[in-house]
Design a protein around this motif. Structure first.
Motif, short mmCIF file in Angstrom:
data_model
loop_
_atom_site.label_atom_id
_atom_site.label_comp_id
_atom_site.label_asym_id
_atom_site.label_seq_id
_atom_site.Cartn_x
_atom_site.Cartn_y
_atom_site.Cartn_z
N ARG A 127 0.69 -0.61 -0.32
CA ARG A 127 -0.13 0.55 0.25
C ARG A 127 1.01 0.91 -0.07
NH1 ARG A 127 -4.63 -2.58 4.18
NH2 ARG A 127 -5.79 -3.96 3.00
N TYR A 128 2.32 1.42 0.61
CA TYR A 128 3.04 2.20 1.10
C TYR A 128 3.52 2.32 -1.05
CZ TYR A 128 7.01 5.71 1.41
OH TYR A 128 7.55 6.25 1.52
N SER A 129 3.94 1.66 -1.69
CA SER A 129 4.28 1.53 -2.57
C SER A 129 3.34 2.31 -3.49
CB SER A 129 4.91 0.36 -3.34
OG SER A 129 6.10 -0.24 -2.52
N ILE A 130 2.20 2.03 -3.52
CA ILE A 130 1.12 2.53 -4.56
C ILE A 130 0.80 3.81 -4.11
CG2 ILE A 130 -1.70 2.44 -5.06
CD1 ILE A 130 -1.66 -0.85 -4.45
N LEU A 131 0.94 4.55 -3.04
CA LEU A 131 0.35 5.80 -2.33
C LEU A 131 1.35 6.30 -3.16
CD1 LEU A 131 -0.88 5.67 1.06
CD2 LEU A 131 -2.32 6.09 -1.02
N ASN A 132 2.65 5.92 -2.98
CA ASN A 132 4.17 6.76 -3.43
C ASN A 132 4.23 6.76 -5.08
OD1 ASN A 132 6.44 7.72 -2.17
ND2 ASN A 132 7.12 6.07 -3.19
N GLN A 133 3.96 5.82 -5.33
CA GLN A 133 3.98 6.28 -6.96
C GLN A 133 2.68 7.03 -7.86
OE1 GLN A 133 6.35 4.32 -8.48
NE2 GLN A 133 5.92 2.73 -9.53
N ASP B 272 1.69 12.01 -9.70
CA ASP B 272 0.58 13.18 -10.30
C ASP B 272 -0.39 12.94 -10.51
OD1 ASP B 272 -0.50 15.23 -9.38
OD2 ASP B 272 -0.16 16.23 -11.58
N LEU B 273 -1.08 12.38 -11.51
CA LEU B 273 -2.50 11.30 -12.06
C LEU B 273 -1.85 10.18 -12.87
CD1 LEU B 273 -5.70 12.43 -12.10
CD2 LEU B 273 -4.89 13.20 -14.64
N ILE B 274 -2.75 9.23 -12.21
CA ILE B 274 -1.99 7.96 -13.24
C ILE B 274 -3.48 7.26 -13.37
CG2 ILE B 274 -1.51 7.12 -11.22
CD1 ILE B 274 0.50 5.54 -12.72
N GLY B 275 -3.54 6.49 -14.40
CA GLY B 275 -4.29 5.20 -14.57
C GLY B 275 -3.99 3.91 -14.00
N ARG B 276 -5.08 3.10 -13.49
CA ARG B 276 -5.23 2.07 -12.80
C ARG B 276 -3.80 1.06 -13.72
NH1 ARG B 276 -10.13 1.07 -11.70
NH2 ARG B 276 -9.95 1.36 -9.51
N ILE C 157 -9.84 8.38 -7.01
CA ILE C 157 -10.08 7.87 -8.34
C ILE C 157 -11.47 9.08 -8.91
CG2 ILE C 157 -10.59 5.96 -9.15
CD1 ILE C 157 -10.16 4.86 -6.68
N HIS C 158 -10.49 9.94 -10.09
CA HIS C 158 -11.26 10.10 -11.30
C HIS C 158 -11.48 9.43 -12.75
CE1 HIS C 158 -10.22 13.64 -8.36
NE2 HIS C 158 -9.41 13.66 -8.81
N PRO C 159 -12.19 10.18 -13.81
CA PRO C 159 -12.12 9.64 -14.52
C PRO C 159 -11.61 9.65 -15.40
CG PRO C 159 -14.06 10.82 -14.25
CD PRO C 159 -13.32 11.13 -13.03
N THR C 160 -10.02 10.59 -14.71
CA THR C 160 -9.01 10.52 -15.62
C THR C 160 -7.64 9.87 -15.02
OG1 THR C 160 -8.47 12.64 -15.02
CG2 THR C 160 -9.52 12.68 -17.45
N GLY C 161 -8.23 8.99 -14.06
CA GLY C 161 -6.82 8.16 -12.99
C GLY C 161 -6.75 8.65 -11.80
#
Length: 346
Positions: free
Chosen positions: A22-28, A33-37, A66-70
């Motif tokens: 979970r730390y890795s996910i948040l950090n990434q 800044d804004l990233i898709g799944r 979580i937004h439609p763009t990422g």
């Protein structure tokens, strides 16, 4: 803290693995800044199904948006990462690497970030983010900050932010520009840092490498002389570290000069100077800007570099002995520790 982690690993090994994930996910997400799944799953080598479950949980905790763009990290997520950082470095064994390097080279501070910046853009961003934190802590009102060029220092510039404009601070290039991509030149990096923090900047429009006559002539120009005086008054220097041969080729040095430097044992390059394994200067460029005397007198010198291939070069510059803080990635740190251990065994 290390003792608590070791106890947790014995009693609840799964808990640490979940925390790490979970730390890795948040950090990434923070670094991107804004990233898709899909992109996030690929960069973390995780299946989309597993990632969806984790990101849904992090969203329910108010740590992710979580937004439609990422996806974006929330303010609460940012604060949590900051608070977890000391725990994280211990959990990944990075604090041990930091201590070994700090002790071996007598440095006031060493920061190691996870990963290998030669293999991962995210790790290079993390290097930049960690260096930004150091810079923000040491900067005072009225400071002049001199910066070198390079792709790693560009990452520092791209992530530098402040809570309030730095109206009395100045960012300046440490030297003239290399004949390479404008994005990586010291002038561009100094102006980016100033614009992102509301500070002031001055630029130095001269080539990086000059002959004796050209150098003497340029230094007669009042405008050049004035900006050089500002550069040499810098209280803080932020610099990258390069492999000597790579940097010499990028600067298009003559083959005979490159051969002479190789014979003299040049391993590393920093702020226009070439160092051997022991940290001795074996070649210097006739360059407008910071001189070695200025570096020695500078109050805070921050070195930022990464990648396994740079381990020897970083160690050489640290032996020069005038860095106050070094920010490296895990791959470089492991290589440096390996060099230290080899030397101690002989």
């Amino acid at each position: 803290m290390r003792q608590i982690i070791e106890l947790q690993q014995q009693l609840l090994p799964d808990l640490l693995e979940v925390m790490r994930k979970r730390y890795s996910i948040l950090n990434q997400v923070q670094l991107s800044d804004l990233i898709g799944r899909r992109t996030l799953a690929s960069s973390l080598s995780m299946t989309e199904r597993v990632l969806r479950a984790e990101t849904d949980f992090l969203k329910s905790q108010g740590l992710l948006e979580i937004h439609p763009t990422g996806m974006r990290i929330s303010e609460a997520g940012r604060e949590l990462l900051e608070q977890l950082e000391p725990f994280y470095t211990t959990m990944f064994g990075l604090s041990e690497l930091e201590e070994k390097i700090q002790t071996a080279f007598g440095l006031p501070q060493v920061i190691v970030v996870a990963g290998d910046s030669e293999q991962s853009v995210q790790t290079k961003r993390e290097l930049g983010r960690a260096a930004c934190q150091v810079l923000r802590k040491v900067m005072e009102p009225g400071d002049v900050v001199a910066v070198t060029g390079g792709t790693t220092i560009e990452q520092v510039a791209n992530q530098l932010t402040t809570s309030a404009p730095l109206k009395t601070n100045w960012f300046v290039p440490a030297r003239g520009g290399l004949g390479e991509s404008l994005d990586y030149q010291a002038n561009t990096i100094a102006s980016t840092m100033a614009k992102r923090t509301g500070a002031n900047y001055r630029l130095l429009h001269v080539p990086d490498h000059l002959g004796e006559e050209a150098y003497a002539s340029i230094m007669q120009e009042p405008n050049i002389r004035e900006i050089v005086d500002v550069i040499r008054s810098a209280r803080i220097v932020v610099h990258g570290i390069g492999d000597a041969k790579v940097m010499a080729r990028r600067r298009r040095l003559k083959p005979e000069l490159l051969d002479a430097m190789t014979r003299d044992g040049a391993l590393a390059e920093a702020f226009g100077y070439y160092f051997d394994r022991e940290g001795r200067v074996v070649h210097q460029m006739q360059t407008v800007g910071l001189r070695l005397d200025d570096i020695v007198k500078t109050e805070v010198v921050i070195g930022v570099a990464g990648g396994k291939s740079k381990g020897e070069a970083i160690a050489a510059v640290m032996r020069f002995g005038h860095n106050d803080v070094i920010v490296v990635d895990e791959a470089a740190a492991l290589e440096i520790v390996s060099i230290i251990e080899q030397e101690q065994s002989h």
